[in-house]
Design an enzyme around this catalytic site. Structure first.
Site, PDB file in Angstrom:
ATOM      1  N   GLU A 254     -16.938   4.476-129.806  1.00 16.79           N
ATOM      2  CA  GLU A 254     -16.992   5.245-131.040  1.00 16.79           C
ATOM      3  C   GLU A 254     -16.200   4.564-132.172  1.00 16.79           C
ATOM      4  O   GLU A 254     -15.039   4.197-132.003  1.00 16.79           O
ATOM      5  CB  GLU A 254     -16.442   6.655-130.780  1.00 16.79           C
ATOM      6  CG  GLU A 254     -16.425   7.575-131.983  1.00 16.79           C
ATOM      7  CD  GLU A 254     -17.800   7.745-132.639  1.00 16.79           C
ATOM      8  OE1 GLU A 254     -18.771   7.993-131.920  1.00 16.79           O
ATOM      9  OE2 GLU A 254     -17.883   7.620-133.876  1.00 16.79           O
ATOM     10  N   THR A 298     -23.934   7.331-134.428  1.00 20.29           N
ATOM     11  CA  THR A 298     -23.948   7.028-132.990  1.00 20.29           C
ATOM     12  C   THR A 298     -25.376   6.989-132.445  1.00 20.29           C
ATOM     13  O   THR A 298     -25.728   6.118-131.644  1.00 20.29           O
ATOM     14  CB  THR A 298     -23.203   8.113-132.184  1.00 20.29           C
ATOM     15  OG1 THR A 298     -21.937   8.322-132.774  1.00 20.29           O
ATOM     16  CG2 THR A 298     -23.033   7.713-130.734  1.00 20.29           C
ATOM     17  N   HIS A 413     -13.120   9.149-132.920  1.00 21.30           N
ATOM     18  CA  HIS A 413     -14.020   9.654-133.968  1.00 21.30           C
ATOM     19  C   HIS A 413     -13.206  10.171-135.148  1.00 21.30           C
ATOM     20  O   HIS A 413     -12.138  10.735-134.957  1.00 21.30           O
ATOM     21  CB  HIS A 413     -14.889  10.787-133.396  1.00 21.30           C
ATOM     22  CG  HIS A 413     -16.075  11.115-134.251  1.00 21.30           C
ATOM     23  ND1 HIS A 413     -15.964  11.805-135.442  1.00 21.30           N
ATOM     24  CD2 HIS A 413     -17.391  10.842-134.102  1.00 21.30           C
ATOM     25  CE1 HIS A 413     -17.162  11.934-135.984  1.00 21.30           C
ATOM     26  NE2 HIS A 413     -18.048  11.356-135.190  1.00 21.30           N
ATOM     27  N   ASP A 472     -20.173   1.373-132.221  1.00 24.12           N
ATOM     28  CA  ASP A 472     -21.422   1.996-132.668  1.00 24.12           C
ATOM     29  C   ASP A 472     -21.666   1.865-134.175  1.00 24.12           C
ATOM     30  O   ASP A 472     -22.784   1.632-134.618  1.00 24.12           O
ATOM     31  CB  ASP A 472     -21.558   3.452-132.189  1.00 24.12           C
ATOM     32  CG  ASP A 472     -20.481   4.388-132.695  1.00 24.12           C
ATOM     33  OD1 ASP A 472     -19.501   3.908-133.290  1.00 24.12           O
ATOM     34  OD2 ASP A 472     -20.632   5.617-132.484  1.00 24.12           O
ATOM     35  N   HIS A 473     -20.603   2.017-134.979  1.00 22.96           N
ATOM     36  CA  HIS A 473     -20.756   1.948-136.444  1.00 22.96           C
ATOM     37  C   HIS A 473     -19.360   1.900-137.033  1.00 22.96           C
ATOM     38  O   HIS A 473     -18.384   1.990-136.295  1.00 22.96           O
ATOM     39  CB  HIS A 473     -21.523   3.166-136.973  1.00 22.96           C
ATOM     40  CG  HIS A 473     -20.996   4.479-136.445  1.00 22.96           C
ATOM     41  ND1 HIS A 473     -19.828   5.039-136.896  1.00 22.96           N
ATOM     42  CD2 HIS A 473     -21.434   5.296-135.444  1.00 22.96           C
ATOM     43  CE1 HIS A 473     -19.590   6.158-136.234  1.00 22.96           C
ATOM     44  NE2 HIS A 473     -20.534   6.329-135.329  1.00 22.96           N
TER      45      HIS A 473
END
Ligand code: GP9
Ligand code: MN
Length: 637
Positions: A254, A298, A413, A472-473
């Site tokens: 994450e 995600t 997150h 993921d990003h």
């Protein structure tokens, strides 16, 4: 009783319209970073909320009495809500709300709440100050609407609004040709046309996309197929099939960005475990992989891993195209005897996963229902990473082998808060709490990964399993550039910000010596890399990746916003930078062909997705997926 405005006075209407106009303009200036480059753009930004206010509020003037009052309040309130929703959304996503995002919110009902609240401040009440004023005037009868409809002034106001809009559009087209037809970037649309017009544009786009699918036929696939097949690269024989028949574990890390790898905060490594994977050669470490996700975050990254197609420019594929036909990795591997599963400590409806997984042929979905979800073990979106991996182990061990699985972590997150006792890693010391906490939650995730690797080793799975770890990003948005400048020790220019879009990728292949690989790549390249390691040819599949280990690997990497990176140049918006120095290149036209290639690739991928073209294509040896064969309901036992 005192009436401040003559009955039927149009003055009151204008005051309300001007307040809405100025409020919207202030929001543009305070909340959004629209990248205003010249006086004309500045002027358009100022102008565009005026035509929208006049036009929409003007509708009320066609009616009289109570209806006029109610309409005025309802329209004013709806526009204020739309503006404020965009403000809150932008604070985190650096982006504007679109129709598909609204559908997502419904799907993810309730679960976005926490993040949304942390993005609101008490001052935000000002976004509704004029609404309150309007209601007060009407309730107190300080203003009485006309008893006859103000048809004539209404017509004049509407015409003026439309004329203003046409002027706005004309000037915008002059400054940026093809604004409406070509733009991938919502920032541009809002900069030139404003949030309200953008929303209308978005509705039209979505209706069009539904129409596109209906219109497509088998002929449409040919162009895409030819393009893809002409651009395929051969695998590297040194690595092809070295992991034949092995299990596969993907780990979605994450919000992990590449700058954290080997980063030391006050002399302490933030991600000591991941660093060691690269340093010891235990895994391949790719440090120039750019994330290609869009609004689906995600879920977009997952989509890319399994399909090697670009996600959507607006909204999430998982939500909007879940019914499409795909030839996803789990389905491809099924024909080779693999069982697929996803592990995630959040509920299955989030990101519409339980629908999308059917289309991708994922056999099992271990969602929150399968985990303890004890109060002290959860935070933010679900189960913390350490209990998540611990509790997953027995379920993983039960899976028939070979398996193809994905573990989706959560602890790192936004807003990166940790509970007391979950980490002893010190926060960074910038003025920005979010950035400071990021180091702590990333450190926690790193420790959770280490524990999982230990468990894999003690369970004997390790030597039979390829493990792919990917960020993921981005985790830290542009809103935090000031603090990030302190962290990376230089100003976060648009070029540096593009560098921050890199996400770390590690691939552990049992018995194969890894190490640092610096070639440029995107998340889309991972699928071909892994399938080739497993000894599967990707020639027949319509995907856009190119094997990272291949000698012919393609290093022009389109990003979802239409920019691209390559070892030579990086295009951001309309500008080209030297990728090595970060300086603007002298002759951008020299690289126009690269920009065209990147654009073409995104266009081809969009065609596949929007027209659902894979329903017209069957790769040799592929067994089609029937969504009805899949269901993710936990047995009661
Ligand atoms: C939720 C998790 C987080 O299930 O995947 O999603 P994100 O907000 O990062 O897209
Ligand atoms: Mn994520």
């Amino acid at each position: 009783m005192k009436t401040y405005f003559k009955q039927g006075s149009i003055l009151f209407f204008f005051i309300i319209a001007v307040l809405l106009w100025l409020k919207t303009y202030s929001a543009y200036l305070i909340e959004f970073r629209l990248g205003i480059e010249n006086g004309l753009q500045q002027f358009l930004l100022f102008l565009n909320p005026l035509s929208s206010s006049l036009f929409f509020l003007g509708i009320a003037l066609f009616f009289k009495g109570k209806i006029q009052q109610v309409l005025l309040v309802v329209i004013q309130l709806l526009m204020s809500i739309l503006l404020y929703a965009n403000v809150v959304y932008y604070r985190f996503f650096d982006d504007f709300i679109t129709i598909p995002v609204i559908m997502q919110t419904k799907t993810n009902a309730g679960q976005l709440g926490n993040s949304a609240f942390s993005l609101m401040t008490p001052y935000d009440i000002l976004y509704f100050a004029d609404t309150v004023l309007l209601i007060l005037f009407l309730v107190k009868k300080w203003y009485k609407p006309s008893l006859i409809s103000n048809r004539k002034p209404a017509l004049i106001i509407m015409s003026a609004a439309i004329a203003l809009f046409m002027l706005n559009l004309g000037l915008a087209e002059k400054d940026r040709p093809d604004l409406l037809t070509r733009s991938f970037d919502r920032n541009y649309l809002v900069k030139y046309l404003g949030t309200y017009n953008f929303s209308i544009y978005d509705v039209v786009q979505n209706v069009k996309s539904a129409g596109q699918r209906a219109m497509a036929d088998t002929n449409d696939i040919t162009e895409v197929e030819n393009y893809i097949k002409a651009n395929k690269v051969a695998p590297n024989p040194e690595y092809f099939g070295v992991a034949k028949g092995k299990n596969v574990i993907y780990i979605s890390m994450e919000s992990l960005q590449t700058f954290l790898i080997n980063y030391e905060l006050n002399g302490e490594e933030v991600t000591p475990f991941l660093n060691s994977l690269a340093d010891t050669g235990e895994a391949f470490y790719f440090d120039h992989i750019y994330n290609q996700t869009g609004q689906g975050k995600t879920s977009d990254a997952e989509f890319i891993m399994d399909n090697a197609l670009y996600p959507m420019a607006q909204g999430a594929v998982y939500v909007n195209k879940a019914q499409n036909t795909f030839q996803s990795a789990p389905a491809i591997l099924k024909a080779k005897g693999y069982t697929s599963a996803v592990f995630h400590g959040n509920y299955k409806t989030f990101w519409n996963r339980n629908e999308m997984y059917k289309s991708m042929g994922i056999d099992r979905f271990y969602d929150a229902e399968y985990y303890s979800m004890k109060e002290e073990d959860t935070k933010n979106y679900g189960l913390k990473d350490k209990p998540f991996f611990k509790e997953s182990m027995p379920m993983l061990e039960e899976l028939p082998q070979p398996f193809y699985t994905r573990f989706i972590t959560l602890s790192n997150h936004f807003p990166f808060e940790m509970d007391d006792g979950d980490t002893d890693f010190p926060p960074a010391e910038t003025e920005d709490k979010i950035v400071n906490q990021y180091f702590q939650s990333a450190h926690y995730m790193d420790a959770a990964l280490e524990q999982f690797f230990q468990d894999l080793k003690s369970s004997d799975l390790y030597d039979d399993t390829v493990v792919v770890l990917y960020g993921d990003h981005y985790g830290i948005s542009e809103n935090h550039n000031e603090a990030m400048a302190e962290i990376i020790g230089k100003e976060v220019t648009p070029f540096e910000y593009a560098q921050l879009q890199r996400v770390p990728v590690f691939i552990h292949v049992p018995g194969v010596e890894g190490g640092l690989i610096q070639s440029y790549g995107g998340q889309l390249d991972i699928r071909a890399t892994v399938l080739h390691l497993l000894g599967l040819s990707t020639k027949e599949y319509l995907d856009f990746g190119s094997d990272l280990l291949s000698k012919e690997h393609n290093e022009i990497i389109p990003l979802r916003n239409g920019d691209f990176v390559s070892p030579d140049v990086t295009m951001i918006g309309e500008k080209m930078y030297d990728s090595q120095t970060g300086e603007l290149v002298e002759d951008p036209d020299d690289y126009a062909h690269l920009a065209a290639k990147a654009r073409k690739e995104l266009e081809m991928s969009d065609q596949l997705l929007y027209k659902d073209l894979l329903r017209f294509y069957k790769p040799a040896g592929f067994e089609s997926i029937n969504r009805e064969d899949y269901q993710y309901v936990k047995d009661e036992d």
